[in-house]
Structure formats: C-alpha cells, structure tokens
Design an enzyme around this catalytic site. Structure first.
Site, mmCIF file in Angstrom:
data_model
loop_
_atom_site.group_PDB
_atom_site.id
_atom_site.type_symbol
_atom_site.label_atom_id
_atom_site.label_comp_id
_atom_site.label_asym_id
_atom_site.label_seq_id
_atom_site.Cartn_x
_atom_site.Cartn_y
_atom_site.Cartn_z
ATOM 1 N N LYS A 1 -14.130 103.045 11.757
ATOM 2 C CA LYS A 1 -14.756 104.287 12.255
ATOM 3 C C LYS A 1 -13.923 104.897 13.381
ATOM 4 O O LYS A 1 -13.703 106.107 13.434
ATOM 5 C CB LYS A 1 -16.165 103.994 12.783
ATOM 6 C CG LYS A 1 -17.237 103.803 11.733
ATOM 7 C CD LYS A 1 -18.568 103.632 12.451
ATOM 8 C CE LYS A 1 -19.713 103.370 11.488
ATOM 9 N NZ LYS A 1 -20.979 103.165 12.211
ATOM 10 N N LYS B 1 -30.566 106.276 13.498
ATOM 11 C CA LYS B 1 -31.186 105.751 14.728
ATOM 12 C C LYS B 1 -30.745 106.566 15.944
ATOM 13 O O LYS B 1 -31.568 107.008 16.738
ATOM 14 C CB LYS B 1 -30.811 104.280 14.907
ATOM 15 C CG LYS B 1 -31.526 103.606 16.075
ATOM 16 C CD LYS B 1 -31.065 102.172 16.314
ATOM 17 C CE LYS B 1 -31.596 101.225 15.296
ATOM 18 N NZ LYS B 1 -31.320 99.798 15.652
ATOM 19 N N HIS C 1 -22.019 91.934 -21.244
ATOM 20 C CA HIS C 1 -20.978 92.647 -21.988
ATOM 21 C C HIS C 1 -19.911 93.204 -21.048
ATOM 22 O O HIS C 1 -19.138 94.067 -21.437
ATOM 23 C CB HIS C 1 -21.608 93.766 -22.816
ATOM 24 C CG HIS C 1 -22.519 93.252 -23.885
ATOM 25 N ND1 HIS C 1 -22.102 92.999 -25.173
ATOM 26 C CD2 HIS C 1 -23.833 92.889 -23.846
ATOM 27 C CE1 HIS C 1 -23.108 92.527 -25.889
ATOM 28 N NE2 HIS C 1 -24.172 92.452 -25.097
ATOM 29 N N GLU D 1 -22.459 92.022 5.188
ATOM 30 C CA GLU D 1 -22.388 92.572 6.538
ATOM 31 C C GLU D 1 -22.940 91.559 7.542
ATOM 32 O O GLU D 1 -22.503 91.508 8.690
ATOM 33 C CB GLU D 1 -23.158 93.896 6.631
ATOM 34 C CG GLU D 1 -22.866 94.670 7.909
ATOM 35 C CD GLU D 1 -23.392 96.109 7.864
ATOM 36 O OE1 GLU D 1 -22.623 97.010 7.503
ATOM 37 O OE2 GLU D 1 -24.581 96.307 8.194
ATOM 38 N N GLY E 1 -29.886 97.759 10.774
ATOM 39 C CA GLY E 1 -29.907 98.761 9.706
ATOM 40 C C GLY E 1 -30.174 98.183 8.334
ATOM 41 O O GLY E 1 -31.000 98.679 7.571
ATOM 42 N N ARG E 2 -29.491 97.077 8.006
ATOM 43 C CA ARG E 2 -29.628 96.491 6.667
ATOM 44 C C ARG E 2 -30.961 95.772 6.475
ATOM 45 O O ARG E 2 -31.309 95.372 5.374
ATOM 46 C CB ARG E 2 -28.452 95.550 6.386
ATOM 47 C CG ARG E 2 -28.310 94.430 7.399
ATOM 48 C CD ARG E 2 -26.916 93.792 7.293
ATOM 49 N NE ARG E 2 -26.645 92.802 8.324
ATOM 50 C CZ ARG E 2 -26.210 93.094 9.542
ATOM 51 N NH1 ARG E 2 -26.048 94.352 9.915
ATOM 52 N NH2 ARG E 2 -25.961 92.140 10.411
ATOM 53 N N GLU F 1 -21.152 110.558 9.194
ATOM 54 C CA GLU F 1 -21.378 110.985 7.814
ATOM 55 C C GLU F 1 -22.779 111.576 7.644
ATOM 56 O O GLU F 1 -22.965 112.635 7.028
ATOM 57 C CB GLU F 1 -21.219 109.802 6.840
ATOM 58 C CG GLU F 1 -19.872 109.127 6.879
ATOM 59 C CD GLU F 1 -19.870 107.879 7.749
ATOM 60 O OE1 GLU F 1 -19.132 106.944 7.413
ATOM 61 O OE2 GLU F 1 -20.596 107.858 8.756
#
Length: 553
Positions: A516, A213, A391, A360, A273-274, A219
C-alpha cells in the site's frame, strides 16, 4: 512456556517430530480397516458430523497433538480471547468477533467494559433501519422505494458478506424474504467492477452502503466517490443523504463525505476486518437483502459454535481438532496447502473467504514475541465446489502433490431436483462424489488391481494411484442461515487454534501495509506525469520502464 520460547523447542513438538517416521510406515488403506479407530475419529455436534479418520494419523498421533495443545496453553489462550484480553499484542487489542453474535444477556469484557450491549445497540439500529428500507417507509430522493443495494468495501469488508449472501441466495426461506431485491458488492478499484455493479441499476431505487472503518481505505473511498458522482449526476448532490449510508467509526469523515452521521453504523477496533462479517459490515447489507430475522439465525448458528469451541473438551471440539490436524499436516508432514471442497454450489464463495481468514491471519514468519520461526506457519488455501473442482485440479490432488482436503457436504439440498427415470436425484449424484472422492484419495489404486483388470502394461504407471492422501469430511444437515453461521465460526476458530499452537499473532496483518505504501509513491508519480508532464524518477530501472510504457499509452 517462557515468553520468548518457541513451541518447536518443547518436548511435545519433538515427540511429534519423532513420530512422523512411524506414520510414514502406515497407509490409510490399513488405518481405515480399524473400525474402532475410525469410530473414535468421528465427532457430532448440533447436527454436524466431522469424520477425520482419513487423516494420516493414528490414535497415538491425536494424543500427541492434545499434549502439544496443552504445552501451547491452548485452553488458556481460548479463555483469554473470550475474556477480552488484548491477545492481539502488536496492536494492543482484544479479539472479540465472538461478541458480535453473543446473546443479548451475555457479558464479554474489553477494557473493563461489557461490550455486548454496544453490539446489540447497533444490531437493533440495523434491524430498525433495514425494516424501514424494506417496507418502503424510507424512500429515495424521488419518492421511490430502495430495492437495490450496492455494498462498497474490500478485503474483510467484502469477502465474508459475499460468501454469506451467495450461500443464502438459494435457501428457500431467505429467497422468499429477498423477493424483488438485489444485493451487489463493489470491491475492486478497477473501473470494470464499477461498471458491472451499476449496469442495470437505477440510481432512484439504489442504496449504497460504504464500508470502511476509518473511511480512508484508498480503493473503497475512490469507489464510493465514483458512486456518489453516479447518484449526484442523476438526482443532484442533495440525494446523497437519501441514497448512501456508512459502516464506519469515523463520523467526521462520514459527514464530510455527505452522508448523514445518523446513518452510520459502528463497529469496533476489537473486530478484525476478516472477522467482521457478523458486525454491521455484513449484517447491514445482508439484513437489507434478506431481513434481520434471517440474519439473526445466521448469528445464532455462529454463536452455537462459539459456545462449543469455548466449552467442549479437545477430543470433542470440532475447531480444536481441525486446527491441530492442520498443524500436524503443515508443520510435521510438510504439506503446505489445503483444498476446501464444498459439495454445494451455494458455498462457491466459501474458499475465497477462508483464504483471507487463514492466510492473512497465519501468514507469519515470527512468533508473537518477534522471534523468527524455525518452522513454516500458515497454509495455502484454495478450493472450488464439487463437482466442478473434480474436472479442474483434482488430477494434481490424486496423482501429483499431496494436498490435504476438506470435503464439506450437505444432507438436504436447498433446491432438490428429482427427474423421472433417473437412477438417483441430482443431489444424490452430487453427494455420490462427496462420499467417493475421500476414499479414492485414501485407498488409491494398486498395480495389482490394474493387472487384474487387464490394463495394458504401458498404461499401468499412468493409471496407478498411490493413495494415502489425507482428507476430512464435514457433513451439515442442511444449508440454512443457521448452518452457514456454524460453518463460518468453525473455520474462524480453526485458524485461531493453529495460531495459538504455533505461537503467532493471528489477528494482525502488517504484511498488507508495505505494498500500500509503495503504491502511494506510484500514485504521486502518475499524477505528476499526467498533469505536469513530469518525468518518471525515483524508481528502479524495471519499474521506471513499465511506468513509462504505461504513461506513453
């Protein structure tokens, strides 16, 4: 409710607290014998079937949860969200991911402006651009068509689009539309992730979509610069404009990076964002891979649930029911975790996405007014597709801690297999487990049953299953793009319901920031030590020791 009041101070909350003792006296073996109760705990909508009869709840429990919803002004808060009011109060923002998939003629206001035309302006631009790339009319620097896409982003710019891509990869219609194309996602700043994503790709046929954005996410921008260097080294710096596009709102930094601002696709600050998979964040890379018509079906599926969530009464409202049951399990029965168990390999990335959407959003310790919560909010989400999970961690779910489970099944497989001579088809074998596991959790196995089976006395404690372990089942008709959109929206709104009832802000994420900012100090130290041989200083003994060891090697 008064603005500073907590939901836990309200009579409806206290009634549920007192009701817990009644529920502790019940067992799902007995509750499941009441056919009328079970029938009333099934809800159908648009081909979906929700069965929540295997929850530790009676009809009285559900009525008390509806009363809690009323006390929490749930309907009013849903209306405020759809009305574009700034319910994300800490950032003074609307929360309008529903506008991202609204029909073209819908009116949804934010700050007095209908945002739907802006959404469709970007969607039309994505459709036009993706068709140019897919048809070969947009070509790379050497004149070759761009058939491979690497989407660079992290968190919400990665997990949602990856979930949808993984779900569509084996849908016959989507597969056919994606023939000859590849879509990869680069998220981790670890150079291993870069190596894995570019292995086997030719820069001449690769388009990179940088999703950020602000165009400042550390990153993402380091990964973007790494891929820019990969393209430039092979094709020259001028090739960047042909091989890189952006999803961003910061056009100045997009241009400074070397991307033509005309090839930047916008989204808005009212999209978290999510919650952004239905914006250009997800729609652009997915349209490049599958074509816009497939992605539009995904958006329509989400929109169908939006309308259901907005208009259906609580007792028939799938996201509302799921949200209230989660509040019951977490805050009253004391179960902090939830397992998301899709019986479809196509949904293997669903649980990782919902981990972020849920944890979040609702991992908060204060109310929306900043008052410390005297109860736990949020859920620990995890999961794997069945039968793989059986399993792996089902042992704990059956005989260890109690973890409410979401079983997600599909009536019609994307890739059916019917082998001659087999008792059932492969999909029937899978779904046999989908139907059996919830009952195994609910009923368990008693000492008496084991004795009748002549199980050795010393093994009886090990083979006893207490049962009474809650789950719910969500059955989808198929797993098309439309159904994938439905599933996404159900879980997005479920999370919102929980937050609305708990009285927290599900739409900010300040908890992401502290780590951060501390990483920035470390980054400066690493640079100073690497370039000027400066000693490590300003850190606690433990961190300083680890940093020195890292720099020595």
């Amino acid at each position: 409710m008064a603005s500073s009041a907590l939901i836990s101070d309200m009579e409806a909350w206290k009634e549920l607290k007192a009701h817990v003792e009644d529920i502790k006296k019940t067992h799902l073996r007995d509750l499941m014998n009441d056919a009328q109760r079970c029938q009333s705990m099934m809800v159908e909508f648009d081909g979906l079937l929700l069965d929540y009869s295997r929850q530790n709840a009676t009809l009285a429990t559900i009525e008390k949860l509806f009363k809690l919803a009323e006390t929490a002004n749930l309907k009013q808060k849903i209306n405020q969200m759809f009305g574009g009011e700034p319910i994300n109060s800490t950032e003074n923002r609307s929360v309008l991911h529903v506008a991202l998939r609204a029909p073209r003629d819908t009116v949804i206001q934010s700050d007095g402006k209908n945002v739907v035309p802006d959404v469709w302006k970007v969607l039309d631009k994505i459709q036009e651009f993706s068709e140019r790339v897919r048809s070969g009319s947009w070509v790379g620097a050497t004149g070759l068509p761009l058939k491979d896409v690497v989407a660079v982003g992290i968190g919400g710019s990665f997990l949602g689009p990856l979930f949808v891509h993984t779900a569509l990869q084996t849908d016959p219609e989507a597969m056919n539309s994606a023939s000859g194309r590849q879509l990869r996602f680069l998220a981790n700043v670890d150079p291993i992730d870069v190596a894995r994503n570019i292995t086997g790709l030719n820069p001449e046929t690769t388009l990179v979509v940088v999703v950020s954005k602000t165009f400042t996410t550390a990153e993402t921008m380091l990964n973007a610069r790494t891929l820019r260097e990969w393209i430039s080294a092979a094709l020259g710096p001028s090739a960047v404009a042909k091989h890189m596009v952006a999803v961003s709102t910061n056009l100045a930094l997009v241009e400074k990076f070397g991307i033509d601002p005309n090839n930047a696709f916008a989204f808005w600050d009212w999209v978290g964002g999510r919650y952004s998979v239905c914006s250009a964040v997800g729609v652009l890379p997915l349209s490049l891979q599958y074509g816009f018509p497939i992605v539009e079906k995904f958006l329509k599926g989400a929109a169908s649930i939006d309308q259901h969530f907005y208009s259906a009464p609580h007792e028939k409202n799938i996201p509302v029911l799921l949200g209230l049951l989660s509040v019951w399990n977490v805050s009253f029965l004391g179960y902090p975790a939830r397992a998301i168990l899709p019986y479809s390999q196509a949904l293997e990335k669903f649980a990782p996405h919902i981990q972020q959407v849920s944890m979040e959003s609702n991992g908060k310790g204060v109310s929306i007014d900043g008052v410390p919560l005297p109860f736990e909010a949020g859920e620990i989400d995890f999961g794997e597709p069945g039968t793989n999970g059986q399993h792996s961690f089902y042992q704990l779910i059956h005989q260890g801690r109690i973890i409410p489970c979401d079983f997600i099944g599909v009536v019609k497989s994307q890739q059916p297999v019917n082998l001659k001579g087999e008792v059932v088809s492969n999909h029937d074998e899978l779904m046999s487990n989908f139907f059996a596991q919830p009952d195994a959790l609910a009923y368990g196995k008693t000492i008496e049953q084991l004795q009748k089976e002549n199980v050795a006395e010393h093994l009886i404690p090990h083979k006893t299953f207490s049962g009474n372990r809650p789950s719910l089942s969500l059955l989808l008709p198929s797993l098309t793009a439309y159904n994938v959109g439905q599933l996404l929206a159900i879980y997005e709104h479920r999370v919102a319901v929980q937050g609305f009832v708990w009285g927290i802000n599900s739409f900010d994420q300040w908890g992401v920031e502290l780590g951060k900012s501390l990483a920035t100090q470390v980054r400066k130290q690493l640079h100073a030590s690497r370039t000027n041989d400066e000693p490590v200083q300003g850190f606690n003994f433990s961190t300083a020791t680890l940093l020195k060891r890292y720099l020595e090697n």
